[in-house]
Each structure stands twice: as structure tokens, then as C-alpha cells.
Write an enzyme that holds these catalytic residues in place. Structure first.
Site, mmCIF file in Angstrom:
data_model
loop_
_atom_site.group_PDB
_atom_site.id
_atom_site.type_symbol
_atom_site.label_atom_id
_atom_site.label_comp_id
_atom_site.label_asym_id
_atom_site.label_seq_id
_atom_site.Cartn_x
_atom_site.Cartn_y
_atom_site.Cartn_z
ATOM 1 N N SER A 27 0.839 -1.207 0.000
ATOM 2 C CA SER A 27 0.000 0.000 0.000
ATOM 3 C C SER A 27 0.872 1.254 0.000
ATOM 4 O O SER A 27 0.375 2.347 -0.267
ATOM 5 C CB SER A 27 -0.938 0.002 1.212
ATOM 6 O OG SER A 27 -0.200 0.094 2.411
ATOM 7 N N TYR A 31 12.356 1.121 -1.060
ATOM 8 C CA TYR A 31 11.319 0.077 -0.983
ATOM 9 C C TYR A 31 10.156 0.409 -1.924
ATOM 10 O O TYR A 31 9.702 -0.442 -2.698
ATOM 11 C CB TYR A 31 10.831 -0.029 0.462
ATOM 12 C CG TYR A 31 9.772 -1.080 0.701
ATOM 13 C CD1 TYR A 31 10.096 -2.429 0.739
ATOM 14 C CD2 TYR A 31 8.440 -0.717 0.910
ATOM 15 C CE1 TYR A 31 9.125 -3.395 0.971
ATOM 16 C CE2 TYR A 31 7.466 -1.677 1.146
ATOM 17 C CZ TYR A 31 7.807 -3.009 1.171
ATOM 18 O OH TYR A 31 6.844 -3.964 1.395
HETATM 19 P P1 NDP Z 1 8.925 -11.253 6.120
HETATM 20 O O1 NDP Z 1 10.260 -10.615 6.154
HETATM 21 O O2 NDP Z 1 8.216 -11.431 7.411
HETATM 22 O O3 NDP Z 1 9.039 -12.659 5.357
HETATM 23 C C1 NDP Z 1 9.695 -12.645 4.114
HETATM 24 C C2 NDP Z 1 9.617 -13.986 3.426
HETATM 25 O O4 NDP Z 1 10.288 -13.826 2.168
HETATM 26 C C3 NDP Z 1 10.290 -15.080 4.189
HETATM 27 O O5 NDP Z 1 9.630 -16.302 3.959
HETATM 28 C C4 NDP Z 1 11.689 -15.099 3.568
HETATM 29 O O6 NDP Z 1 12.273 -16.383 3.558
HETATM 30 C C5 NDP Z 1 11.397 -14.724 2.136
HETATM 31 N N1 NDP Z 1 12.539 -14.108 1.492
HETATM 32 C C6 NDP Z 1 13.189 -12.975 1.852
HETATM 33 N N2 NDP Z 1 14.230 -12.767 1.033
HETATM 34 C C7 NDP Z 1 14.239 -13.796 0.158
HETATM 35 C C8 NDP Z 1 15.064 -14.155 -0.931
HETATM 36 N N3 NDP Z 1 16.118 -13.410 -1.283
HETATM 37 N N4 NDP Z 1 14.786 -15.268 -1.614
HETATM 38 C C9 NDP Z 1 13.727 -16.056 -1.262
HETATM 39 N N5 NDP Z 1 12.914 -15.777 -0.251
HETATM 40 C C10 NDP Z 1 13.166 -14.658 0.452
HETATM 41 O O7 NDP Z 1 8.042 -10.384 5.120
HETATM 42 P P2 NDP Z 1 6.453 -10.181 5.016
HETATM 43 O O8 NDP Z 1 5.750 -11.461 5.115
HETATM 44 O O9 NDP Z 1 6.067 -9.054 5.882
HETATM 45 O O10 NDP Z 1 6.374 -9.645 3.521
HETATM 46 C C11 NDP Z 1 6.007 -10.489 2.436
HETATM 47 C C12 NDP Z 1 5.764 -9.591 1.229
HETATM 48 O O11 NDP Z 1 4.736 -8.652 1.551
HETATM 49 C C13 NDP Z 1 6.996 -8.775 0.842
HETATM 50 O O12 NDP Z 1 7.060 -8.673 -0.555
HETATM 51 C C14 NDP Z 1 6.711 -7.423 1.484
HETATM 52 O O13 NDP Z 1 7.386 -6.389 0.825
HETATM 53 C C15 NDP Z 1 5.211 -7.338 1.321
HETATM 54 N N6 NDP Z 1 4.544 -6.421 2.240
HETATM 55 C C16 NDP Z 1 4.575 -6.591 3.603
HETATM 56 C C17 NDP Z 1 3.908 -5.707 4.425
HETATM 57 C C18 NDP Z 1 3.912 -5.822 5.909
HETATM 58 O O14 NDP Z 1 3.455 -4.863 6.591
HETATM 59 N N7 NDP Z 1 4.364 -6.925 6.479
HETATM 60 C C19 NDP Z 1 3.142 -4.581 3.869
HETATM 61 C C20 NDP Z 1 3.186 -4.491 2.436
HETATM 62 C C21 NDP Z 1 3.842 -5.389 1.664
HETATM 63 P P3 NDP Z 1 13.625 -16.797 4.340
HETATM 64 O O15 NDP Z 1 13.450 -16.422 5.770
HETATM 65 O O16 NDP Z 1 13.710 -18.263 4.090
HETATM 66 O O17 NDP Z 1 14.742 -16.048 3.678
#
Ligand code: NDP
Length: 247
Positions: free
Chosen positions: A143, A156
Site C-alpha cells: 500500500s 522500498y
Molecule cells: P517477512 O520478512 O516477514 O518474510 C519474508 C519472506 O520472504 C520469508 O519467507 C523469507 O524467507 C522470504 N525471502 C526474503 N528474502 C528472500 C530471498 N532473497 N529469496 C527467497 N525468499 C526470500 O516479510 P512479510 O511477510 O512481511 O512480507 C512479504 C511480502 O509482503 C513482501 O514482498 C513485502 O514487501 C510485502 N509487504 C509486507 C507488508 C507488511 O506490513 N508486512 C506490507 C506491504 C507489503 P527466508 O526467511 O527463508 O529467507
């Protein structure tokens, strides 16, 4: 909607934790066989697979850094080989490096582009080569592309805006093949990246119209609808699920 995805195969990038894990579990509960990728959390990825299998579903976990194009291509290939195809791609893996514009290192810039933009492009390109009629490509945006409530997140929002903009013409490439492409934009959601009670929540909390952070399963339910056959006429859309944060 249970079982609406029976016979479908989904790949969720970054499915080991938080929103990605919730999406993987929801798509599996709806009947899809699910592949997840992970980077740094093998144990958590294995736990997601175990959880899905315990519920009678089918899942595999693949280590693939979203910032490594060869690894991403290989993850799509392994999904197709192991699960028999790919019908749904959820581009969820994302990171949030940044800071005040003058302080952002070029290394951080390159890593953000690699994971949040190149990873999305490569996964989409490769998956689309295998997808058939009824295919679904779903980006997880933010958002913040509508309303950036605080400084230090310019890098970002650049990456999230790029992924959302990618939809625009892609729908015309893939629409004739019956494949939809949409971006789900979560607002502040309680995850490891943005924990409720953490530093970001101190700033954005008062702006939440519904008075609380989102939960990963609430983003997963929106993704599940877009992934379902019911959403066949929804493509090129930006679907905001943010508790009214950007209303
Ligand atoms: P988290 O950091 O809590 O989790 C991220 C996930 O992505 C983990 O499973 C991690 O796996 C994986 N990940 C990170 N880097 C890599 C990589 N290089 N290759 C493969 N997997 C990767 O993030 P969120 O769940 O909060 O976010 C998920 C999505 O939602 C993102 O795209 C974020 O930008 C978006 N988002 C989140 C918001 C929020 O408020 N939380 C709001 C808006 C958007 P591992 O630990 O195995 O590396």
C-alpha cells in the site's frame, strides 16, 4: 471456497514465514499442490511443508534466493517437474532495505532491485512459459505505492512500484492465453518484517482506519480469491488490503 483449487499447482516465493507461509497454507487448504521457495529459513520452510501435509495437502520447499535469476528459474523448473505444472505464481518474496535517501548504499540498492524486481520478473517470465489457460500471476506489492506515511522507504517504494507497473502491459501479453496478472497491495501487516508493536507500527498505527494491523491470513484470503476460478475476469488490478490505511 474450499477445494476450488483442486488439481492446480501453485508456487509461492518466500513461503517459509509470515505472509508467504499464510498464502501457501491457504492455497493448499483450497486444494492446490504448493511449492514454496525460501532463502535463509530452511527449518521454517520445512515446517510449512509438514503443516500442509498434516492437513492432507501436497507441498515441497525449494531453496532459491529470489535475487539469483538462475535459482529462480530452477525453482520454477523443479515445481513443474515435481508437481506436474504450474498454474499459480505468487511473487511474495521481498525485503525492505533502505534509509534516508542520502545514506542508502549502492549495494543495498542492487540487492533490493535483485530480490524485489528482478526476482519478480524472472519468476513471472519463467512461470508464464509453462502456464496454461486459467493461469494466475499474483504480485505482492505494498500500500506504500499509494501512500508513504514516513521517510526512509523510498528505495522500498521504488521496487514495489516497479512490480506493480509490470502488470500494466503484461496483462495484454498474457490475457489472450487466459492468464490473469494482478497485484495485491497489503497495508501494515503483523509479520517478522513489520511486527505489530515494532517501530513502523508506532508511526502508522494511528492511521489504520480499522484500528489494528492486518494479519497474514487476511492477505492470504485476498490472494486465494484472485487465484480462484471465480476471479477469471479480474486482471491488471491493484487490490489493496490495508485496513483503510491509504483510504
Ligand atoms: P517477512 O520478512 O516477514 O518474510 C519474508 C519472506 O520472504 C520469508 O519467507 C523469507 O524467507 C522470504 N525471502 C526474503 N528474502 C528472500 C530471498 N532473497 N529469496 C527467497 N525468499 C526470500 O516479510 P512479510 O511477510 O512481511 O512480507 C512479504 C511480502 O509482503 C513482501 O514482498 C513485502 O514487501 C510485502 N509487504 C509486507 C507488508 C507488511 O506490513 N508486512 C506490507 C506491504 C507489503 P527466508 O526467511 O527463508 O529467507
Amino acid at each position: 471456497m474450499t477445494s476450488s483449487l483442486e488439481g492446480k499447482v501453485a508456487l509461492v516465493t518466500g513461503g517459509s514465514r509470515s505472509i508467504g507461509a499464510a498464502v501457501a497454507k491457504r492455497l493448499a487448504a483450497d486444494g492446490a499442490a504448493v511449492a514454496i521457495t525460501y532463502h535463509g529459513s530452511p527449518d521454517k520452510a520445512a515446517a510449512v511443508v509438514t503443516d500442509i501435509e498434516a492437513g492432507g495437502g501436497k507441498a515441497i520447499a525449494i531453496q532459491a534466493d529470489a535475487g539469483n535469476p538462475d535459482a529462480v528459474r530452477s525453482a520454477v523448473g523443479k515445481t513443474v517437474e515435481s508437481l506436474g505444472g504450474i498454474d499459480i505464481l505468487v511473487n511474495n518474496a521481498g525485503i525492505a532495505l533502505g534509509g534516508p535517501i542520502g545514506d542508502i548504499s549502492f549495494e543495498d540498492y542492487e540487492r533490493m532491485i535483485a530480490v524485489n524486481v528482478t526476482g519478480v520478473f524472472v519468476a513471472t517470465q519463467e512461470a508464464s512459459r509453462h502456464m496454461k489457460e486459467g493461469g494466475r500471476i499474483i504480485h505482492i506489492g505494498s500500500s506504500m505505492v499509494r501512500y508513504a506515511a514516513f521517510p526512509t522507504a523510498s528505495l522500498y517504494t521504488l521496487t514495489k512500484g516497479a512490480a506493480a507497473g509490470f502488470n500494466r502491459s503484461l496483462v495484454r501479453d498474457l490475457g489472450p492465453r487466459g492468464i490473469t496478472v494482478n497485484t495485491v497491495h497489503p497495508g501494515p501487516t503483523d509479520t517478522d518484517m513489520n511486527p505489530d508493536g515494532g517501530p513502523v507500527s508506532q508511526i502508522v498505527g494511528p492511521g489504520m482506519a480499522i484500528g489494528r494491523y492486518g494479519k497474514p491470513h487476511e492477505i492470504a484470503s485476498v490472494v486465494a480469491y484472485i487465484a480462484s476460478p471465480e476471479a477469471a475476469f479480474v486482471t491488471g488490478a491493484d487490490i489493496v488490503a490495508d485496513g483503510g490505511f491509504t483510504a
